[in-house]
Design a protein around this motif. Structure first.
Motif, short mmCIF file in Angstrom:
data_model
loop_
_atom_site.label_atom_id
_atom_site.label_comp_id
_atom_site.label_asym_id
_atom_site.label_seq_id
_atom_site.Cartn_x
_atom_site.Cartn_y
_atom_site.Cartn_z
N PRO A 1 -15.47 42.82 18.22
CA PRO A 1 -16.04 43.41 19.35
C PRO A 1 -15.62 44.78 19.48
CG PRO A 1 -15.41 41.25 19.92
CD PRO A 1 -14.71 41.54 18.42
N ALA A 2 -16.50 45.53 19.95
CA ALA A 2 -16.02 46.97 20.31
C ALA A 2 -15.05 47.11 21.41
CB ALA A 2 -17.28 47.77 21.00
N ALA A 3 -14.89 46.12 22.39
CA ALA A 3 -13.92 46.22 23.43
C ALA A 3 -12.34 46.07 22.83
CB ALA A 3 -14.30 45.22 24.45
N LEU A 4 -12.71 45.49 21.75
CA LEU A 4 -11.38 44.91 20.90
C LEU A 4 -10.87 45.83 19.91
CD1 LEU A 4 -11.53 41.24 20.61
CD2 LEU A 4 -10.64 42.48 22.70
N ASP A 5 -11.68 46.54 19.26
CA ASP A 5 -11.61 47.44 18.08
C ASP A 5 -10.84 48.79 18.30
OD1 ASP A 5 -11.47 47.91 15.46
OD2 ASP A 5 -13.85 47.83 15.32
N PHE A 6 -10.50 49.45 17.30
CA PHE A 6 -9.85 50.56 17.67
C PHE A 6 -10.00 51.53 16.32
CE2 PHE A 6 -6.90 48.02 14.93
CZ PHE A 6 -6.21 49.23 14.06
N GLU A 7 -10.03 52.92 16.46
CA GLU A 7 -10.20 53.77 15.37
C GLU A 7 -9.06 53.84 14.37
OE1 GLU A 7 -11.18 57.80 16.64
OE2 GLU A 7 -13.06 57.06 17.60
N ARG A 8 -9.58 53.65 13.18
CA ARG A 8 -8.53 53.61 12.04
C ARG A 8 -8.13 54.90 11.66
NH1 ARG A 8 -10.23 48.48 13.79
NH2 ARG A 8 -9.35 46.82 12.40
N THR A 9 -7.61 55.74 12.45
CA THR A 9 -7.26 57.08 12.27
C THR A 9 -5.78 57.02 13.02
OG1 THR A 9 -8.13 57.99 14.63
CG2 THR A 9 -9.78 57.94 12.72
N PRO A 10 -4.89 58.35 12.65
CA PRO A 10 -3.51 58.45 13.32
C PRO A 10 -3.65 58.43 14.82
CG PRO A 10 -3.93 59.84 11.44
CD PRO A 10 -5.22 59.35 11.60
N GLU A 11 -4.90 59.14 15.28
CA GLU A 11 -4.94 59.09 16.86
C GLU A 11 -5.33 57.67 17.20
OE1 GLU A 11 -5.49 62.78 14.85
OE2 GLU A 11 -6.50 61.22 14.54
N GLY A 12 -6.08 57.08 16.53
CA GLY A 12 -6.63 55.86 17.11
C GLY A 12 -5.59 54.68 16.96
N PHE A 13 -4.79 54.44 15.79
CA PHE A 13 -3.82 53.61 15.89
C PHE A 13 -2.54 54.03 16.84
CE2 PHE A 13 -0.35 51.70 12.84
CZ PHE A 13 -0.39 50.35 13.41
N GLY B 1 -2.60 55.66 19.40
CA GLY B 1 -2.92 55.67 20.81
C GLY B 1 -2.88 54.15 21.16
N MET B 2 -3.26 53.33 20.35
CA MET B 2 -3.16 51.80 20.49
C MET B 2 -1.79 51.39 20.86
SD MET B 2 -5.00 48.53 18.69
CE MET B 2 -3.99 48.89 17.17
N LEU B 3 -0.71 51.96 20.06
CA LEU B 3 0.72 51.51 20.20
C LEU B 3 1.04 52.13 21.51
CD1 LEU B 3 1.71 52.40 16.71
CD2 LEU B 3 1.30 49.98 17.69
N ALA B 4 0.65 53.16 21.89
CA ALA B 4 1.01 53.78 23.06
C ALA B 4 0.34 53.10 24.43
CB ALA B 4 0.67 55.34 23.23
N GLU B 5 -0.75 52.61 24.15
CA GLU B 5 -1.17 51.88 25.36
C GLU B 5 -0.31 50.56 25.43
OE1 GLU B 5 -5.30 50.96 24.37
OE2 GLU B 5 -6.02 52.99 24.29
N ALA B 6 0.11 49.90 24.44
CA ALA B 6 1.10 48.95 24.40
C ALA B 6 2.28 48.84 25.02
CB ALA B 6 1.02 48.30 22.92
N PHE C 1 4.56 51.53 23.81
CA PHE C 1 5.54 52.05 22.72
C PHE C 1 5.53 53.44 22.95
CE2 PHE C 1 4.45 48.52 20.20
CZ PHE C 1 5.58 48.00 20.10
N GLU C 2 6.71 54.21 22.78
CA GLU C 2 6.94 55.61 23.13
C GLU C 2 7.41 56.25 22.03
OE1 GLU C 2 9.04 56.80 26.66
OE2 GLU C 2 8.78 54.74 27.43
N GLN C 3 7.36 57.71 21.79
CA GLN C 3 7.82 58.35 20.52
C GLN C 3 7.14 57.78 19.37
OE1 GLN C 3 12.08 57.84 20.64
NE2 GLN C 3 12.40 58.97 22.38
N VAL C 4 5.50 57.70 19.49
CA VAL C 4 4.73 57.27 18.47
C VAL C 4 4.58 58.25 17.32
CG1 VAL C 4 2.57 56.15 17.91
CG2 VAL C 4 3.64 55.64 19.98
N ASP C 5 4.75 57.89 16.17
CA ASP C 5 4.58 58.93 15.07
C ASP C 5 3.59 58.37 14.07
OD1 ASP C 5 4.43 60.77 13.18
OD2 ASP C 5 6.62 60.93 12.77
N CYS C 6 2.33 58.46 14.08
CA CYS C 6 1.35 58.04 12.97
C CYS C 6 0.77 58.91 12.08
CB CYS C 6 0.29 57.23 13.87
SG CYS C 6 -0.83 56.27 12.74
N ALA D 1 7.21 53.51 16.10
CA ALA D 1 7.27 53.69 17.49
C ALA D 1 8.33 53.10 18.18
CB ALA D 1 5.74 52.98 18.02
N ASP D 2 8.83 53.28 19.51
CA ASP D 2 10.07 53.10 19.91
C ASP D 2 9.66 52.35 21.24
OD1 ASP D 2 11.30 53.96 17.68
OD2 ASP D 2 12.02 55.85 18.79
#
Length: 262
Positions: free
Chosen positions: A164-176, A178-183, A185-190, A258-259
């Motif tokens: 579902p669109a509400a659960l999905d994310f973009e399979r891009t460096p920004e999308g992946f 960003g999802m880790l940052a939302e969870a 995590f900090e110092q995210v490098d994708c 991500a840390d």
């Protein structure tokens, strides 16, 4: 949620495991060296490839997977590592248990990737590091090969379930990332990682016959005539590679570190 590679561990090792192993060196580089006091969880461990590499780098490793055939195979291949059944949706650990977590091509298969990344954050200790990979949205040679095989055979791909669109994310460096940052995590490098996957044509086709991945499900959904057309198309399209003995397929994935800072 059942996956199309369940109970196919032996064929998976012969085929797609080599593709997924293309990220191992970068995973280890981002983790850095370990020691016996640093506990690492390899979730979605499959045949234990990342788990074994992390153990060789000094970590105290546990490998978990939701498929019993993978756990049985990983235990046979790497008897010095503890493996067990569990999914990324519900880690069997207390909060902040591990100094490091690796998740090689498993977040993208979770029924709720955002919830899964929050669960990874929960299991990681303050000061710990996650290294995770997913497939990029960019088209790659392997996908083009399957598209060419199906087109030549006159077969349409089986429809795959979509998040579902509400659960999905973009399979891009920004999308992946960003999802880790939302969870949390900090110092995210994708970033993108590129390598060439080499495999014998017969070994790759074994995965199709076993029903692994989307092309395997498409193959399984055909009648006898459709399956034979797919086999013939694959043989024809890989004829040059058969004479060379190996397929060489440029591949792309996203690798993120991500840390958990606090």
């Amino acid at each position: 949620m059942p996956h199309c590679w369940e109970n196919t561990a032996d064929v998976y090792v012969r085929s797609f495991a080599g593709l997924c192993a293309g990220t191992v060196d970068e995973i280890l580089r981002r983790l850095g060296p370990g020691d016996a006091s640093r506990r690492l969880l390899d979730i979605g461990t499959g045949p234990g490839t990342v788990a074994a590499a992390a153990k060789d780098s000094g970590y105290a490793v546990i490998g978990l997977d939701s498929d019993s055939s993978m756990i049985a195979l990983a235990s046979r291949r790497h008897p010095g590592i503890g493996f067990g059944l569990a999914s990324i949706e519900r880690l069997p650990c207390r909060d902040q248990t591990f100094e490091a977590i690796t998740a090689n091509f498993v977040v993208n298969h979770a029924p709720d990737p955002r919830s899964a990344t929050r669960e990874l954050f929960r299991g990681l200790r303050s000061g710990g590091r996650l290294v995770a990979t997913i497939w990029s949205s960019q088209p790659v040679s392997l996908h083009q090969l399957w598209n060419d095989v199906m087109a030549q055979a006159g077969v349409s791909p089986s429809s795959a379930p979509r998040l579902p669109a509400a659960l999905d994310f973009e399979r891009t460096p920004e999308g992946f990332g960003g999802m880790l940052a939302e969870a949390g995590f900090e110092q995210v490098d994708c970033r993108e990682l590129r390598w060439t996957f080499e495999i014998r044509p017969d070994d790759l086709w074994a995965a199709v016959e076993a029903g692994i991945a989307g092309i395997g499900q498409t193959f399984r959904n055909q009648d006898a005539a459709g399956r034979e057309r797919l086999r013939a198309a694959y043989r024809e399209l890989t004829a040059v590679d058969r004479r060379a003995g190996v397929l060489k397929l440029p591949s792309i994935a996203l690798v993120a570190s991500a840390d958990r800072v606090r």
